[in-house]
Design a protein around this motif. Sequence first.
Motif, PDB file in Angstrom:
ATOM      1  N   GLU A 119       0.820  -1.211   0.000  1.00 30.85           N
ATOM      2  CA  GLU A 119       0.000   0.000   0.000  1.00 30.85           C
ATOM      3  C   GLU A 119       0.859   1.268   0.000  1.00 30.85           C
ATOM      4  OE1 GLU A 119      -3.157   0.676  -0.317  1.00 30.85           O
ATOM      5  OE2 GLU A 119      -3.994  -1.333  -0.270  1.00 30.85           O
ATOM      6  N   GLY A 120       2.191   1.097  -0.033  1.00 35.93           N
ATOM      7  CA  GLY A 120       3.080   2.246  -0.052  1.00 35.93           C
ATOM      8  C   GLY A 120       3.282   2.882   1.309  1.00 35.93           C
ATOM      9  N   GLN A 121       2.941   2.157   2.366  1.00 36.20           N
ATOM     10  CA  GLN A 121       3.114   2.650   3.729  1.00 36.20           C
ATOM     11  C   GLN A 121       4.487   2.230   4.242  1.00 36.20           C
ATOM     12  OE1 GLN A 121      -0.454   0.556   4.907  1.00 36.20           O
ATOM     13  NE2 GLN A 121      -1.451   2.505   5.403  1.00 36.20           N
ATOM     14  N   TYR A 122       5.098   3.092   5.032  1.00 36.48           N
ATOM     15  CA  TYR A 122       6.443   2.857   5.539  1.00 36.48           C
ATOM     16  C   TYR A 122       6.417   2.468   7.008  1.00 36.48           C
ATOM     17  CZ  TYR A 122       8.321   5.180   1.380  1.00 36.48           C
ATOM     18  OH  TYR A 122       8.659   5.514   0.100  1.00 36.48           O
ATOM     19  N   SER A 123       7.487   1.784   7.427  1.00 36.03           N
ATOM     20  CA  SER A 123       7.646   1.434   8.826  1.00 36.03           C
ATOM     21  C   SER A 123       9.124   1.448   9.189  1.00 36.03           C
ATOM     22  CB  SER A 123       7.065   0.045   9.097  1.00 36.03           C
ATOM     23  OG  SER A 123       7.200  -0.291  10.460  1.00 36.03           O
ATOM     24  N   LEU A 124       9.412   1.925  10.378  1.00 36.17           N
ATOM     25  CA  LEU A 124      10.742   1.850  10.972  1.00 36.17           C
ATOM     26  C   LEU A 124      10.797   0.522  11.720  1.00 36.17           C
ATOM     27  CD1 LEU A 124      13.370   3.398  11.813  1.00 36.17           C
ATOM     28  CD2 LEU A 124      12.080   4.166  13.805  1.00 36.17           C
ATOM     29  N   TRP A 125      11.826  -0.304  11.462  1.00 38.07           N
ATOM     30  CA  TRP A 125      11.837  -1.659  12.016  1.00 38.07           C
ATOM     31  C   TRP A 125      13.227  -2.001  12.543  1.00 38.07           C
ATOM     32  CZ3 TRP A 125       7.417  -3.886  12.866  1.00 38.07           C
ATOM     33  CH2 TRP A 125       7.394  -5.227  13.244  1.00 38.07           C
ATOM     34  N   PRO A 126      13.325  -2.473  13.796  1.00 37.48           N
ATOM     35  CA  PRO A 126      14.634  -2.869  14.323  1.00 37.48           C
ATOM     36  C   PRO A 126      15.267  -3.944  13.436  1.00 37.48           C
ATOM     37  CG  PRO A 126      12.991  -2.815  16.075  1.00 37.48           C
ATOM     38  CD  PRO A 126      12.251  -2.662  14.779  1.00 37.48           C
ATOM     39  N   ALA A 127      16.540  -3.784  13.118  1.00 35.97           N
ATOM     40  CA  ALA A 127      17.221  -4.686  12.189  1.00 35.97           C
ATOM     41  C   ALA A 127      17.293  -6.122  12.693  1.00 35.97           C
ATOM     42  CB  ALA A 127      18.620  -4.156  11.880  1.00 35.97           C
ATOM     43  N   PHE A 128      17.263  -6.317  14.005  1.00 36.80           N
ATOM     44  CA  PHE A 128      17.400  -7.672  14.546  1.00 36.80           C
ATOM     45  C   PHE A 128      16.069  -8.414  14.644  1.00 36.80           C
ATOM     46  CE2 PHE A 128      16.540  -5.149  18.291  1.00 36.80           C
ATOM     47  CZ  PHE A 128      15.713  -5.958  19.051  1.00 36.80           C
ATOM     48  N   VAL A 129      14.964  -7.747  14.321  1.00 42.44           N
ATOM     49  CA  VAL A 129      13.639  -8.361  14.410  1.00 42.44           C
ATOM     50  C   VAL A 129      13.228  -8.845  13.019  1.00 42.44           C
ATOM     51  CG1 VAL A 129      11.213  -7.966  15.001  1.00 42.44           C
ATOM     52  CG2 VAL A 129      13.009  -6.857  16.344  1.00 42.44           C
ATOM     53  N   THR A 130      12.644 -10.033  12.949  1.00 41.36           N
ATOM     54  CA  THR A 130      12.197 -10.602  11.680  1.00 41.36           C
ATOM     55  C   THR A 130      11.182  -9.678  11.012  1.00 41.36           C
ATOM     56  OG1 THR A 130      12.529 -12.826  12.551  1.00 41.36           O
ATOM     57  CG2 THR A 130      11.114 -12.622  10.618  1.00 41.36           C
ATOM     58  N   VAL A 131      11.372  -9.466   9.734  1.00 42.82           N
ATOM     59  CA  VAL A 131      10.462  -8.609   8.961  1.00 42.82           C
ATOM     60  C   VAL A 131       9.133  -9.341   8.805  1.00 42.82           C
ATOM     61  CG1 VAL A 131      10.086  -7.512   6.712  1.00 42.82           C
ATOM     62  CG2 VAL A 131      12.370  -7.501   7.753  1.00 42.82           C
ATOM     63  N   PRO A 132       8.030  -8.679   9.138  1.00 39.40           N
ATOM     64  CA  PRO A 132       6.728  -9.345   9.049  1.00 39.40           C
ATOM     65  C   PRO A 132       6.293  -9.559   7.595  1.00 39.40           C
ATOM     66  CG  PRO A 132       6.459  -7.062   9.767  1.00 39.40           C
ATOM     67  CD  PRO A 132       7.936  -7.329   9.685  1.00 39.40           C
ATOM     68  N   ALA A 133       5.455 -10.553   7.416  1.00 38.74           N
ATOM     69  CA  ALA A 133       4.912 -10.854   6.079  1.00 38.74           C
ATOM     70  C   ALA A 133       4.206  -9.621   5.533  1.00 38.74           C
ATOM     71  CB  ALA A 133       3.940 -12.031   6.168  1.00 38.74           C
ATOM     72  N   GLY A 134       4.352  -9.405   4.230  1.00 37.64           N
ATOM     73  CA  GLY A 134       3.698  -8.291   3.581  1.00 37.64           C
ATOM     74  C   GLY A 134       4.521  -7.016   3.551  1.00 37.64           C
ATOM     75  N   TRP A 135       5.706  -7.050   4.145  1.00 35.70           N
ATOM     76  CA  TRP A 135       6.585  -5.876   4.184  1.00 35.70           C
ATOM     77  C   TRP A 135       7.895  -6.205   3.492  1.00 35.70           C
ATOM     78  CZ3 TRP A 135       5.126  -1.191   6.232  1.00 35.70           C
ATOM     79  CH2 TRP A 135       3.925  -1.181   6.948  1.00 35.70           C
ATOM     80  N   THR A 136       8.490  -5.202   2.834  1.00 28.86           N
ATOM     81  CA  THR A 136       9.749  -5.353   2.118  1.00 28.86           C
ATOM     82  C   THR A 136      10.744  -4.344   2.670  1.00 28.86           C
ATOM     83  OG1 THR A 136       8.570  -6.006   0.120  1.00 28.86           O
ATOM     84  CG2 THR A 136      10.833  -5.228  -0.167  1.00 28.86           C
ATOM     85  N   VAL A 137      11.979  -4.787   2.876  1.00 29.05           N
ATOM     86  CA  VAL A 137      13.044  -3.887   3.319  1.00 29.05           C
ATOM     87  C   VAL A 137      13.461  -3.030   2.129  1.00 29.05           C
ATOM     88  CG1 VAL A 137      15.391  -3.728   4.232  1.00 29.05           C
ATOM     89  CG2 VAL A 137      13.859  -5.531   5.055  1.00 29.05           C
ATOM     90  N   ILE A 138      13.405  -1.705   2.297  1.00 32.42           N
ATOM     91  CA  ILE A 138      13.832  -0.819   1.214  1.00 32.42           C
ATOM     92  C   ILE A 138      15.096  -0.037   1.576  1.00 32.42           C
ATOM     93  CG2 ILE A 138      11.557  -0.654   0.151  1.00 32.42           C
ATOM     94  CD1 ILE A 138      11.280   2.101   1.446  1.00 32.42           C
ATOM     95  N   ARG A 139      15.460  -0.013   2.844  1.00 36.47           N
ATOM     96  CA  ARG A 139      16.746   0.531   3.317  1.00 36.47           C
ATOM     97  C   ARG A 139      17.186  -0.341   4.472  1.00 36.47           C
ATOM     98  NH1 ARG A 139      18.172   5.890   1.340  1.00 36.47           N
ATOM     99  NH2 ARG A 139      19.713   5.937   2.975  1.00 36.47           N
ATOM    100  N   GLU A 140      18.440  -0.724   4.471  1.00 37.09           N
ATOM    101  CA  GLU A 140      18.932  -1.677   5.459  1.00 37.09           C
ATOM    102  C   GLU A 140      19.914  -1.068   6.442  1.00 37.09           C
ATOM    103  OE1 GLU A 140      20.405  -5.393   4.037  1.00 37.09           O
ATOM    104  OE2 GLU A 140      19.014  -5.429   2.364  1.00 37.09           O
ATOM    105  N   ARG A 141      19.787  -1.508   7.671  1.00 41.56           N
ATOM    106  CA  ARG A 141      20.766  -1.310   8.743  1.00 41.56           C
ATOM    107  C   ARG A 141      21.367   0.091   8.798  1.00 41.56           C
ATOM    108  NH1 ARG A 141      21.968  -5.626  11.428  1.00 41.56           N
ATOM    109  NH2 ARG A 141      24.025  -4.898  12.004  1.00 41.56           N
TER     110      ARG A 141
END
Length: 73
Positions: free
Chosen positions: A19-41
């Motif tokens: 849906e084009g929505q963004y999320s800030l996600w701790p690098a050590f936590v598994t990425v939830p289904a339906g989300w794609t990493v677009i910038r890493e670490r």
Amino acid sequence: MTNPFENPEGLYHVLMNEEGQYSLWPAFVTVPAGWTVIRERESRQACIDYIQGEWTDMRPRSLIVHQGSAIEA
């Protein structure tokens, strides 16, 4: 234990869903289904700055498409 989403010293990913929505996600936590990493670490602040610069329309993509087709009708 501190909240891993608010650790200023932690490394984070920027995620995006279909849906084009963004999320800030701790690098050590598994990425939830339906989300794609677009910038890493990166630092928390670097990720926040990126999101603020990119996510200028908070509407989900499906709503943007729907509203666009309503305007054309």
